[in-house]
Design a protein around this motif. Structure first.
Motif, PDB file in Angstrom:
ATOM      1  N   ARG A 150       0.815  -1.211   0.000  1.00  0.00           N
ATOM      2  CA  ARG A 150       0.000   0.000   0.000  1.00  0.00           C
ATOM      3  C   ARG A 150       0.856   1.270   0.000  1.00  0.00           C
ATOM      4  NH1 ARG A 150      -2.627  -3.636   3.447  1.00  0.00           N
ATOM      5  NH2 ARG A 150      -4.773  -4.123   2.835  1.00  0.00           N
ATOM      6  N   ALA A 151       2.093   1.137  -0.424  1.00  0.00           N
ATOM      7  CA  ALA A 151       3.008   2.282  -0.381  1.00  0.00           C
ATOM      8  C   ALA A 151       2.619   3.379  -1.363  1.00  0.00           C
ATOM      9  CB  ALA A 151       4.438   1.827  -0.649  1.00  0.00           C
ATOM     10  N   GLY A 152       1.811   3.031  -2.373  1.00  0.00           N
ATOM     11  CA  GLY A 152       1.371   4.056  -3.321  1.00  0.00           C
ATOM     12  C   GLY A 152       1.825   3.771  -4.734  1.00  0.00           C
ATOM     13  N   SER A 153       2.724   4.597  -5.253  1.00  0.00           N
ATOM     14  CA  SER A 153       3.192   4.462  -6.630  1.00  0.00           C
ATOM     15  C   SER A 153       4.086   3.240  -6.789  1.00  0.00           C
ATOM     16  CB  SER A 153       3.970   5.706  -7.039  1.00  0.00           C
ATOM     17  OG  SER A 153       5.178   5.800  -6.293  1.00  0.00           O
ATOM     18  N   ASP A 154       4.310   2.870  -8.041  1.00  0.00           N
ATOM     19  CA  ASP A 154       5.227   1.763  -8.332  1.00  0.00           C
ATOM     20  C   ASP A 154       6.607   2.017  -7.725  1.00  0.00           C
ATOM     21  OD1 ASP A 154       3.216   0.546  -9.730  1.00  0.00           O
ATOM     22  OD2 ASP A 154       4.093   0.864 -11.713  1.00  0.00           O
ATOM     23  N   ALA A 155       7.096   3.248  -7.880  1.00  0.00           N
ATOM     24  CA  ALA A 155       8.418   3.585  -7.360  1.00  0.00           C
ATOM     25  C   ALA A 155       8.461   3.459  -5.845  1.00  0.00           C
ATOM     26  CB  ALA A 155       8.805   4.995  -7.779  1.00  0.00           C
ATOM     27  N   ALA A 156       7.367   3.850  -5.173  1.00  0.00           N
ATOM     28  CA  ALA A 156       7.320   3.766  -3.711  1.00  0.00           C
ATOM     29  C   ALA A 156       7.309   2.317  -3.250  1.00  0.00           C
ATOM     30  CB  ALA A 156       6.088   4.504  -3.192  1.00  0.00           C
ATOM     31  N   ILE A 157       6.566   1.465  -3.954  1.00  0.00           N
ATOM     32  CA  ILE A 157       6.529   0.039  -3.605  1.00  0.00           C
ATOM     33  C   ILE A 157       7.899  -0.584  -3.813  1.00  0.00           C
ATOM     34  CG2 ILE A 157       5.600  -2.201  -4.324  1.00  0.00           C
ATOM     35  CD1 ILE A 157       2.924  -0.759  -4.807  1.00  0.00           C
ATOM     36  N   ALA A 158       8.542  -0.253  -4.925  1.00  0.00           N
ATOM     37  CA  ALA A 158       9.882  -0.778  -5.191  1.00  0.00           C
ATOM     38  C   ALA A 158      10.865  -0.335  -4.107  1.00  0.00           C
ATOM     39  CB  ALA A 158      10.370  -0.320  -6.563  1.00  0.00           C
ATOM     40  N   ASP A 159      10.753   0.910  -3.668  1.00  0.00           N
ATOM     41  CA  ASP A 159      11.639   1.420  -2.613  1.00  0.00           C
ATOM     42  C   ASP A 159      11.419   0.673  -1.300  1.00  0.00           C
ATOM     43  OD1 ASP A 159      12.890   3.236  -4.237  1.00  0.00           O
ATOM     44  OD2 ASP A 159      11.645   4.946  -3.631  1.00  0.00           O
ATOM     45  N   GLU A 160      10.153   0.364  -0.977  1.00  0.00           N
ATOM     46  CA  GLU A 160       9.864  -0.377   0.245  1.00  0.00           C
ATOM     47  C   GLU A 160      10.446  -1.787   0.186  1.00  0.00           C
ATOM     48  OE1 GLU A 160       8.429   0.672   3.142  1.00  0.00           O
ATOM     49  OE2 GLU A 160       8.640   2.641   2.200  1.00  0.00           O
ATOM     50  N   LEU A 161      10.379  -2.397  -0.975  1.00  0.00           N
ATOM     51  CA  LEU A 161      10.966  -3.726  -1.130  1.00  0.00           C
ATOM     52  C   LEU A 161      12.492  -3.663  -1.021  1.00  0.00           C
ATOM     53  CD1 LEU A 161       8.716  -5.153  -3.996  1.00  0.00           C
ATOM     54  CD2 LEU A 161       8.840  -5.983  -1.635  1.00  0.00           C
ATOM     55  N   ARG A 162      13.074  -2.618  -1.573  1.00  0.00           N
ATOM     56  CA  ARG A 162      14.524  -2.449  -1.437  1.00  0.00           C
ATOM     57  C   ARG A 162      14.921  -2.283   0.033  1.00  0.00           C
ATOM     58  NH1 ARG A 162      13.908   0.641  -6.276  1.00  0.00           N
ATOM     59  NH2 ARG A 162      15.131  -0.186  -8.012  1.00  0.00           N
ATOM     60  N   LYS A 163      14.097  -1.587   0.815  1.00  0.00           N
ATOM     61  CA  LYS A 163      14.386  -1.433   2.245  1.00  0.00           C
ATOM     62  C   LYS A 163      14.458  -2.791   2.929  1.00  0.00           C
ATOM     63  CE  LYS A 163      12.235   3.133   2.843  1.00  0.00           C
ATOM     64  NZ  LYS A 163      11.098   3.865   3.488  1.00  0.00           N
ATOM     65  N   ILE A 164      13.558  -3.687   2.552  1.00  0.00           N
ATOM     66  CA  ILE A 164      13.585  -5.035   3.118  1.00  0.00           C
ATOM     67  C   ILE A 164      14.885  -5.738   2.739  1.00  0.00           C
ATOM     68  CG2 ILE A 164      12.491  -7.315   3.010  1.00  0.00           C
ATOM     69  CD1 ILE A 164       9.797  -5.849   2.712  1.00  0.00           C
ATOM     70  N   GLY A 165      15.292  -5.565   1.476  1.00  0.00           N
ATOM     71  CA  GLY A 165      16.550  -6.164   1.041  1.00  0.00           C
ATOM     72  C   GLY A 165      17.739  -5.615   1.814  1.00  0.00           C
ATOM     73  N   ARG A 166      17.727  -4.314   2.090  1.00  0.00           N
ATOM     74  CA  ARG A 166      18.830  -3.713   2.845  1.00  0.00           C
ATOM     75  C   ARG A 166      18.841  -4.225   4.297  1.00  0.00           C
ATOM     76  NH1 ARG A 166      17.373   0.885  -0.249  1.00  0.00           N
ATOM     77  NH2 ARG A 166      16.239   1.836   1.494  1.00  0.00           N
ATOM     78  N   LEU A 167      17.652  -4.443   4.860  1.00  0.00           N
ATOM     79  CA  LEU A 167      17.580  -5.021   6.211  1.00  0.00           C
ATOM     80  C   LEU A 167      18.245  -6.389   6.264  1.00  0.00           C
ATOM     81  CD1 LEU A 167      13.949  -4.166   7.407  1.00  0.00           C
ATOM     82  CD2 LEU A 167      16.092  -3.304   8.379  1.00  0.00           C
ATOM     83  N   ALA A 168      18.222  -7.083   5.138  1.00  0.00           N
ATOM     84  CA  ALA A 168      18.836  -8.408   5.062  1.00  0.00           C
ATOM     85  C   ALA A 168      20.321  -8.343   4.728  1.00  0.00           C
ATOM     86  CB  ALA A 168      18.107  -9.261   4.031  1.00  0.00           C
ATOM     87  N   GLY A 169      20.857  -7.132   4.626  1.00  0.00           N
ATOM     88  CA  GLY A 169      22.290  -6.977   4.403  1.00  0.00           C
ATOM     89  C   GLY A 169      22.715  -6.930   2.954  1.00  0.00           C
ATOM     90  N   ILE A 170      21.787  -6.666   2.049  1.00  0.00           N
ATOM     91  CA  ILE A 170      22.119  -6.572   0.627  1.00  0.00           C
ATOM     92  C   ILE A 170      22.303  -5.100   0.273  1.00  0.00           C
ATOM     93  CG2 ILE A 170      21.411  -7.180  -1.708  1.00  0.00           C
ATOM     94  CD1 ILE A 170      19.506  -9.236  -0.472  1.00  0.00           C
ATOM     95  N   ASN A 171      23.384  -4.768  -0.430  1.00  0.00           N
ATOM     96  CA  ASN A 171      23.644  -3.361  -0.722  1.00  0.00           C
ATOM     97  C   ASN A 171      22.818  -2.866  -1.905  1.00  0.00           C
ATOM     98  OD1 ASN A 171      25.096  -3.791  -3.232  1.00  0.00           O
ATOM     99  ND2 ASN A 171      26.872  -4.422  -2.022  1.00  0.00           N
ATOM    100  N   ALA A 172      22.763  -1.560  -2.052  1.00  0.00           N
ATOM    101  CA  ALA A 172      21.912  -0.930  -3.060  1.00  0.00           C
ATOM    102  C   ALA A 172      22.265  -1.363  -4.477  1.00  0.00           C
ATOM    103  CB  ALA A 172      22.009   0.588  -2.936  1.00  0.00           C
TER     104      ALA A 172
END
Length: 222
Positions: free
Chosen positions: A140-162
């Motif tokens: 429910r983050a909103g735009s496609d870009a916002a959803i993608a950014d939220e998923l990237r945050k999860i990836g960063r929490l797991a220790g994966i770099n940008a």
């Protein structure tokens, strides 16, 4: 099954461009897509250069395959309640071999799969858990870009770099292979809803832990 095949018809035609191409084109493509062609015969993950995500005892007499979508609320509920109990009592104890296969309803589920797989086999289930736990927020983050950014945050929490995350999100070859593999599996196992479970070759719909446990105990006693 129509909904599952319809999204395959959208995604299987992607020729390249990765995440940004999907972001820009998926909506208009879905309205124009022809019905999906007959699915390919079910093949192994290795046939597509992919990894079958599994935990537990590969030599167990009972194999459980879960088909689930990262954007499915019922799947998120199962991963909050059913799956942890199965893990504690059947997977971690070596009684069963548990396989997780992604189902794709939409582009967001595909992006989530690319993020989950970005950390490799060792991090996959941990990232998948984070995706399900945060599902109500990121979808429910909103735009496609916002959803993608939220998923990237999860990836960063797991220790994966940008840089790694961007590469994974733009891996159009993996995207196509995931869709092709999914299409064959879903057709071969008759998957029509999520979550669905295939236990030693027989399909079952979602059920309570009590019913699941009784069924597994029956299979283990055979």
């Amino acid at each position: 099954m129509n909904r599952l095949i319809a999204i395959v018809a959208v995604l299987i035609v992607l020729a390249g461009g990765g995440y940004w191409w999907v972001t820009q084109q998926a909506t208009e493509t879905s309205s124009e897509a022809e019905p999906a062609a007959t699915a390919t015969d079910a093949k192994t993950a290795q046939d597509f250069g992919l990894t079958e995500m599994a935990i537990g005892n590969p030599d167990a007499t009972v194999e459980v395959i879960e088909y689930a979508s990262f954007t499915c609320p019922h799947c998120a509920n199962a991963h909050a309640n059913l799956i942890p109990q199965l893990k504690k009592n059947y997977i971690d104890t070596g009684k069963i071999y548990f396989v997780y296969r992604e189902v794709f309803f939409d582009k967001y589920g595909m992006w989530a799969s690319l993020i989950a797989r970005c950390g490799g086999e060792q991090k996959y289930f941990g990232i998948a858990d984070l995706i399900y736990k945060g599902q109500a927020e990121w979808v429910r983050a909103g735009s496609d870009a916002a959803i993608a950014d939220e998923l990237r945050k999860i990836g960063r929490l797991a220790g994966i770099n940008a840089e790694q995350l961007d590469a994974c999100m733009n891996d159009s070859e993996k995207l196509q292979n995931l869709v092709s593999w999914y299409q064959g599996n879903a057709t071969a196992d008759g998957i029509e809803s999520t979550p669905s479970f295939v236990i030693n070759g027989t399909k079952y719909s979602n059920m309570s832990y009590a019913d699941f446990s009784a069924l597994l105990d029956e299979k283990l006693a055979e």
